[in-house]
Design a protein around this motif. Sequence first.
Motif, PDB file in Angstrom:
ATOM      1  N   ASN A  29       0.821  -1.208   0.000  1.00 54.61           N
ATOM      2  CA  ASN A  29       0.000   0.000   0.000  1.00 54.61           C
ATOM      3  C   ASN A  29       0.853   1.256   0.000  1.00 54.61           C
ATOM      4  O   ASN A  29       0.346   2.345  -0.218  1.00 54.61           O
ATOM      5  CB  ASN A  29      -0.934   0.014   1.203  1.00 54.61           C
ATOM      6  CG  ASN A  29      -2.006  -1.031   1.075  1.00 54.61           C
ATOM      7  OD1 ASN A  29      -2.452  -1.338  -0.026  1.00 54.61           O
ATOM      8  ND2 ASN A  29      -2.407  -1.601   2.191  1.00 54.61           N
ATOM      9  N   ALA A  30       2.140   1.101   0.289  1.00 59.19           N
ATOM     10  CA  ALA A  30       3.070   2.229   0.286  1.00 59.19           C
ATOM     11  C   ALA A  30       4.459   1.697  -0.061  1.00 59.19           C
ATOM     12  O   ALA A  30       4.749   0.519   0.158  1.00 59.19           O
ATOM     13  CB  ALA A  30       3.095   2.909   1.650  1.00 59.19           C
ATOM     14  N   GLN A  50       5.007   7.720   8.078  1.00 60.29           N
ATOM     15  CA  GLN A  50       3.732   7.192   7.598  1.00 60.29           C
ATOM     16  C   GLN A  50       2.554   7.859   8.299  1.00 60.29           C
ATOM     17  O   GLN A  50       1.563   8.217   7.662  1.00 60.29           O
ATOM     18  CB  GLN A  50       3.663   5.677   7.812  1.00 60.29           C
ATOM     19  CG  GLN A  50       4.562   4.889   6.899  1.00 60.29           C
ATOM     20  CD  GLN A  50       4.526   3.406   7.217  1.00 60.29           C
ATOM     21  OE1 GLN A  50       4.714   2.994   8.366  1.00 60.29           O
ATOM     22  NE2 GLN A  50       4.303   2.609   6.197  1.00 60.29           N
ATOM     23  N   THR A  51       2.665   8.035   9.610  1.00 62.06           N
ATOM     24  CA  THR A  51       1.600   8.688  10.375  1.00 62.06           C
ATOM     25  C   THR A  51       1.408  10.127   9.911  1.00 62.06           C
ATOM     26  O   THR A  51       0.281  10.594   9.729  1.00 62.06           O
ATOM     27  CB  THR A  51       1.925   8.644  11.885  1.00 62.06           C
ATOM     28  OG1 THR A  51       2.047   7.277  12.275  1.00 62.06           O
ATOM     29  CG2 THR A  51       0.859   9.337  12.708  1.00 62.06           C
ATOM     30  N   ALA A  54      -0.315  10.143   6.465  1.00 61.52           N
ATOM     31  CA  ALA A  54      -1.736   9.806   6.574  1.00 61.52           C
ATOM     32  C   ALA A  54      -2.528  10.957   7.189  1.00 61.52           C
ATOM     33  O   ALA A  54      -3.604  11.316   6.691  1.00 61.52           O
ATOM     34  CB  ALA A  54      -1.906   8.541   7.407  1.00 61.52           C
ATOM     35  N   ASP A  57      -2.918  13.734   4.744  1.00 63.91           N
ATOM     36  CA  ASP A  57      -3.481  13.271   3.472  1.00 63.91           C
ATOM     37  C   ASP A  57      -2.519  13.529   2.308  1.00 63.91           C
ATOM     38  O   ASP A  57      -2.872  14.134   1.306  1.00 63.91           O
ATOM     39  CB  ASP A  57      -4.841  13.928   3.213  1.00 63.91           C
ATOM     40  CG  ASP A  57      -5.609  13.243   2.090  1.00 63.91           C
ATOM     41  OD1 ASP A  57      -5.401  12.028   1.885  1.00 63.91           O
ATOM     42  OD2 ASP A  57      -6.391  13.928   1.407  1.00 63.91           O
ATOM     43  N   SER A  93       2.511   6.785  -1.617  1.00 63.90           N
ATOM     44  CA  SER A  93       1.288   5.997  -1.539  1.00 63.90           C
ATOM     45  C   SER A  93       1.288   5.037  -2.727  1.00 63.90           C
ATOM     46  O   SER A  93       2.085   5.188  -3.664  1.00 63.90           O
ATOM     47  CB  SER A  93       0.053   6.898  -1.607  1.00 63.90           C
ATOM     48  OG  SER A  93      -0.054   7.461  -2.917  1.00 63.90           O
TER      49      SER A  93
END
Length: 179
Positions: A29-30, A50-51, A54, A57, A93
């Motif tokens: 997914n990444a 990653q956080t 996310a 966005d 992403s």
Amino acid sequence: RCAVFIRKNTLWAEIISKAAPTIMEYSCNAHMLMLDDVAVTSSFDVKRLQTYAAAADLAIASPLVHNATFRHMQQCHWWLPVPFIETYMTLFSKEAWDMFLRLVQAVPGVGWGHDQCLAKKFRFGVHCDSAVHHTGHRSLRSMHSRATAEDHLIQSLCSTIILRGRDNARNAWVDAMRP
């Protein structure tokens, strides 16, 4: 999961292009791309990056990169989006990675210009609480004219490659190379 690709006398975008079929088998997914002239600092943490991506966005995120070419990669001002993310240590992403692969398969080589083309489609951000260091490896100075030419080619093909599917991206490059 990792696969090791050793290709002497090959430029990084060529390596990614040649490795694309194997990379696609991962079904991630990444994807995280780290070039060989980047040193990780103690502040870097993949999960925090990653956080951050996310929460904001972002399709593409990077830690601060000390000794990067562009100032927005080196200094934190907490604005979003940044103009583009230089490819040093980059989190993509799935959608952004797939587009990145299209670009490197269409114009494999030195690797200049892919990042600015991706900026026309995706949101980027630099995570200010995390850093890496570009070691300043400059052995490719002799490639400057080729890199500049590739950058111009990528920018001229950018909209076409973004709109076309993977199978047609290579055709866009071939069409552009015809006299």
